[in-house]
Write a protein that holds these residues in place. Structure first.
Motif, PDB file in Angstrom:
ATOM      1  N   ALA A 100     -10.274   3.441 -12.065  1.00 35.25           N
ATOM      2  CA  ALA A 100     -10.330   2.182 -11.319  1.00 35.25           C
ATOM      3  C   ALA A 100      -8.938   1.762 -10.862  1.00 35.25           C
ATOM      4  O   ALA A 100      -8.743   1.328  -9.711  1.00 35.25           O
ATOM      5  CB  ALA A 100     -10.971   1.089 -12.181  1.00 35.25           C
ATOM      6  N   ALA A 101      -7.955   1.892 -11.743  1.00 39.06           N
ATOM      7  CA  ALA A 101      -6.586   1.513 -11.391  1.00 39.06           C
ATOM      8  C   ALA A 101      -6.023   2.396 -10.284  1.00 39.06           C
ATOM      9  O   ALA A 101      -5.347   1.911  -9.362  1.00 39.06           O
ATOM     10  CB  ALA A 101      -5.699   1.579 -12.628  1.00 39.06           C
ATOM     11  N   LYS A 102      -6.302   3.685 -10.338  1.00 36.91           N
ATOM     12  CA  LYS A 102      -5.816   4.609  -9.314  1.00 36.91           C
ATOM     13  C   LYS A 102      -6.421   4.284  -7.948  1.00 36.91           C
ATOM     14  O   LYS A 102      -5.710   4.235  -6.934  1.00 36.91           O
ATOM     15  CB  LYS A 102      -6.161   6.047  -9.717  1.00 36.91           C
ATOM     16  CG  LYS A 102      -5.758   7.089  -8.675  1.00 36.91           C
ATOM     17  CD  LYS A 102      -6.205   8.482  -9.099  1.00 36.91           C
ATOM     18  CE  LYS A 102      -5.883   9.496  -8.002  1.00 36.91           C
ATOM     19  NZ  LYS A 102      -6.341  10.862  -8.379  1.00 36.91           N
ATOM     20  N   LEU A 103      -7.728   4.069  -7.918  1.00 35.64           N
ATOM     21  CA  LEU A 103      -8.391   3.754  -6.650  1.00 35.64           C
ATOM     22  C   LEU A 103      -7.895   2.421  -6.103  1.00 35.64           C
ATOM     23  O   LEU A 103      -7.716   2.256  -4.891  1.00 35.64           O
ATOM     24  CB  LEU A 103      -9.907   3.717  -6.852  1.00 35.64           C
ATOM     25  CG  LEU A 103     -10.561   5.049  -7.255  1.00 35.64           C
ATOM     26  CD1 LEU A 103     -12.042   4.842  -7.556  1.00 35.64           C
ATOM     27  CD2 LEU A 103     -10.379   6.108  -6.170  1.00 35.64           C
ATOM     28  N   GLY A 104      -7.679   1.455  -6.995  1.00 34.63           N
ATOM     29  CA  GLY A 104      -7.167   0.163  -6.562  1.00 34.63           C
ATOM     30  C   GLY A 104      -5.776   0.265  -5.955  1.00 34.63           C
ATOM     31  O   GLY A 104      -5.475  -0.378  -4.939  1.00 34.63           O
ATOM     32  N   ALA A 105      -4.920   1.074  -6.542  1.00 33.50           N
ATOM     33  CA  ALA A 105      -3.579   1.281  -5.991  1.00 33.50           C
ATOM     34  C   ALA A 105      -3.657   1.928  -4.612  1.00 33.50           C
ATOM     35  O   ALA A 105      -2.908   1.569  -3.690  1.00 33.50           O
ATOM     36  CB  ALA A 105      -2.749   2.140  -6.943  1.00 33.50           C
ATOM     37  N   ASN A 106      -4.568   2.887  -4.455  1.00 35.69           N
ATOM     38  CA  ASN A 106      -4.764   3.525  -3.149  1.00 35.69           C
ATOM     39  C   ASN A 106      -5.247   2.506  -2.114  1.00 35.69           C
ATOM     40  O   ASN A 106      -4.847   2.550  -0.948  1.00 35.69           O
ATOM     41  CB  ASN A 106      -5.782   4.659  -3.257  1.00 35.69           C
ATOM     42  CG  ASN A 106      -5.268   5.839  -4.047  1.00 35.69           C
ATOM     43  OD1 ASN A 106      -4.067   5.967  -4.291  1.00 35.69           O
ATOM     44  ND2 ASN A 106      -6.173   6.716  -4.456  1.00 35.69           N
ATOM     45  N   ALA A 107      -6.123   1.601  -2.558  1.00 35.84           N
ATOM     46  CA  ALA A 107      -6.654   0.574  -1.648  1.00 35.84           C
ATOM     47  C   ALA A 107      -5.538  -0.329  -1.152  1.00 35.84           C
ATOM     48  O   ALA A 107      -5.472  -0.662   0.039  1.00 35.84           O
ATOM     49  CB  ALA A 107      -7.735  -0.238  -2.357  1.00 35.84           C
ATOM     50  N   ALA A 108      -4.639  -0.736  -2.058  1.00 35.44           N
ATOM     51  CA  ALA A 108      -3.527  -1.603  -1.665  1.00 35.44           C
ATOM     52  C   ALA A 108      -2.603  -0.883  -0.679  1.00 35.44           C
ATOM     53  O   ALA A 108      -2.132  -1.482   0.306  1.00 35.44           O
ATOM     54  CB  ALA A 108      -2.748  -2.030  -2.904  1.00 35.44           C
ATOM     55  N   HIS A 109      -2.353   0.393  -0.915  1.00 40.51           N
ATOM     56  CA  HIS A 109      -1.489   1.173  -0.024  1.00 40.51           C
ATOM     57  C   HIS A 109      -2.121   1.306   1.356  1.00 40.51           C
ATOM     58  O   HIS A 109      -1.444   1.131   2.386  1.00 40.51           O
ATOM     59  CB  HIS A 109      -1.224   2.544  -0.628  1.00 40.51           C
ATOM     60  CG  HIS A 109      -0.351   3.418   0.211  1.00 40.51           C
ATOM     61  ND1 HIS A 109       0.997   3.179   0.382  1.00 40.51           N
ATOM     62  CD2 HIS A 109      -0.635   4.531   0.947  1.00 40.51           C
ATOM     63  CE1 HIS A 109       1.511   4.100   1.180  1.00 40.51           C
ATOM     64  NE2 HIS A 109       0.550   4.932   1.525  1.00 40.51           N
ATOM     65  N   ARG A 110      -3.423   1.589   1.388  1.00 42.02           N
ATOM     66  CA  ARG A 110      -4.107   1.737   2.678  1.00 42.02           C
ATOM     67  C   ARG A 110      -4.130   0.416   3.424  1.00 42.02           C
ATOM     68  O   ARG A 110      -3.999   0.385   4.648  1.00 42.02           O
ATOM     69  CB  ARG A 110      -5.531   2.262   2.456  1.00 42.02           C
ATOM     70  CG  ARG A 110      -6.321   2.449   3.744  1.00 42.02           C
ATOM     71  CD  ARG A 110      -7.593   3.258   3.518  1.00 42.02           C
ATOM     72  NE  ARG A 110      -8.498   3.188   4.646  1.00 42.02           N
ATOM     73  CZ  ARG A 110      -8.329   3.860   5.785  1.00 42.02           C
ATOM     74  NH1 ARG A 110      -7.277   4.646   5.922  1.00 42.02           N
ATOM     75  NH2 ARG A 110      -9.195   3.742   6.761  1.00 42.02           N
ATOM     76  N   PRO A 123     -11.244   2.980 -16.783  1.00 41.97           N
ATOM     77  CA  PRO A 123     -10.252   2.045 -16.225  1.00 41.97           C
ATOM     78  C   PRO A 123      -9.102   2.739 -15.502  1.00 41.97           C
ATOM     79  O   PRO A 123      -8.562   2.191 -14.531  1.00 41.97           O
ATOM     80  CB  PRO A 123      -9.751   1.286 -17.456  1.00 41.97           C
ATOM     81  CG  PRO A 123     -10.862   1.398 -18.460  1.00 41.97           C
ATOM     82  CD  PRO A 123     -11.458   2.757 -18.229  1.00 41.97           C
ATOM     83  N   ALA A 124      -8.723   3.931 -15.947  1.00 39.56           N
ATOM     84  CA  ALA A 124      -7.636   4.653 -15.284  1.00 39.56           C
ATOM     85  C   ALA A 124      -8.028   5.028 -13.855  1.00 39.56           C
ATOM     86  O   ALA A 124      -7.216   4.921 -12.918  1.00 39.56           O
ATOM     87  CB  ALA A 124      -7.270   5.902 -16.081  1.00 39.56           C
TER      88      ALA A 124
END
Length: 371
Positions: free
Chosen positions: A336-346, A333-334
């Motif tokens: 997943a959360a990191k990649l999701g945050a990167n996706a929102a930033h991009r 899950p950690a």
């Protein structure tokens, strides 16, 4: 500035990615002094003219289809009349009938074409269509592509590098409804605490058969939101694989889609053919800060979803690879959360509707000025 958009389908009859792009352009360019209208076909025309948000939509009766391509006789006259008051015609490719209307009308207006996809499935027919297609694209003042990936991998676009501009698709977060507390509670009661999500029309190129194979025996909950021509085949495959951990929602309202995007653990998008030229659903997942899994097919899917940055990219039509990627996100899950945050930033940096609209209007102005 008056712009006429022309495409074979549009809201409210269909709700695919191209329709969403046209909608965002019509609404988002209004503040840039652009008045947009849409001309489209409809199988069941009850009103020839309707209002969608703040723009007008004109609908011609679809008379027949050939190889999934709609044709209409009355659209020729409608196009001629609407083109008279337009400063620019914005075509949305591919649609062979559109090419015929373009040349038959002799409208003489500046033209822009959004190149949404190569022709992938009807390859035999495309041999016959090719001369008309090349003539049509050559007649455009500017061609717009949604990703550098697609420009570099399309043999057709390679012929028109001198007039092709890359403008990534964009979405307006404010155009999406904020889910009510009641609606979120409705879905929380019906869904597991963690689940994978797919959103889209169930078409042949979405690769969902490989997703079903990937989750067989895992127990991972997967919500499949959407309807389409492959639905019956997919449900039969799920029955044979004994996949009792799939949730089929059918076509859903925008608020429900927002709920699912907000609640899901990760977004899986297994499209395996180049017909998936970009993936608006991926943009939506990125907008909601979700990690993504997509296939490397040389199109915009891996322009939106950068492997190892915003999610994972796997080979197309590869169920074991898809299962491994899903397993990594499920078990970590950690990550997943990191990649999701990167996706929102991009998303905020690259894919806002404002950015898409501003760049498109600049192309309109350049074309009108002859530059």
């Amino acid at each position: 500035m008056r712009v006429l958009h022309f495409f074979k389908t549009y809201l409210p009859d269909t709700t695919g990615g191209i329709e969403q792009v046209i909608f965002q352009l019509c609404e988002g360019t209004r503040r840039l002094d652009v008045d947009s209208e849409v001309l489209t076909l409809s199988q069941t025309v009850t009103q020839a003219q309707i209002q969608i948000a703040s723009h007008k939509v004109y609908r011609a009766k679809q008379a027949f289809t050939i190889a999934s391509t709609g044709f209409s006789l009355e659209v020729f006259d409608q196009f001629r009349q609407l083109a008279k008051s337009a400063d620019i015609i914005h075509f949305h490719f591919p649609w062979p009938a559109m090419d015929l209307v373009h040349f038959a009308s002799s409208h003489g207006k500046p033209c822009v074409a959004s190149y949404h996809s190569d022709i992938v499935r009807q390859r035999a027919l495309s041999v016959c269509y090719r001369p008309l297609m090349l003539r049509f694209l050559a007649s455009m003042d500017r061609i717009l592509a949604a990703s550098p990936n697609y420009v570099s991998s399309s043999r057709i676009l390679a012929r028109f590098n001198d007039k092709t501009t890359v403008i990534p698709y964009g979405l307006d977060r404010e155009a999406y409804p904020e889910p009510s507390t009641e609606r979120l509670a409705y879905w929380r009661e019906r869904l597991p605490a963690r689940f994978f999500l797919f959103v889209g029309v169930l078409r042949y190129y979405k690769g969902l058969e490989y997703l079903l194979e990937a989750v067989a025996g895992t127990g991972w909950p997967v919500v499949i939101a959407g309807a389409g021509p492959e639905e019956a085949n997919l449900k039969e495959q799920a029955r044979q694989l004994e996949l009792d951990h799939l949730i089929w929602t059918g076509r859903i309202a925008d608020e429900d889609k927002a709920c699912l995007l907000q609640l899901c653990h990760a977004f899986v998008f297994p499209s395996h053919l180049r017909s998936e030229a970009f993936g608006i659903s991926l943009l939506e997942a990125a907008m909601y800060g979700k990690p993504m899994i997509s296939c490397e097919i040389g199109t915009g899917t891996t322009f939106v979803n950068l492997d190892g940055v915003t999610g994972m990219a796997v080979p197309p039509a590869d169920s074991p690879a898809l299962r491994r990627a899903m397993g990594q996100l499920w078990e970590n899950p950690a990550l997943a959360a990191k990649l999701g945050a990167n996706a929102a930033h991009r998303f905020e940096e690259q894919f806002s509707a404002q950015r898409m609209c501003e760049q498109t209007v600049q192309v309109y102005r350049d074309v009108l000025q002859g530059s």
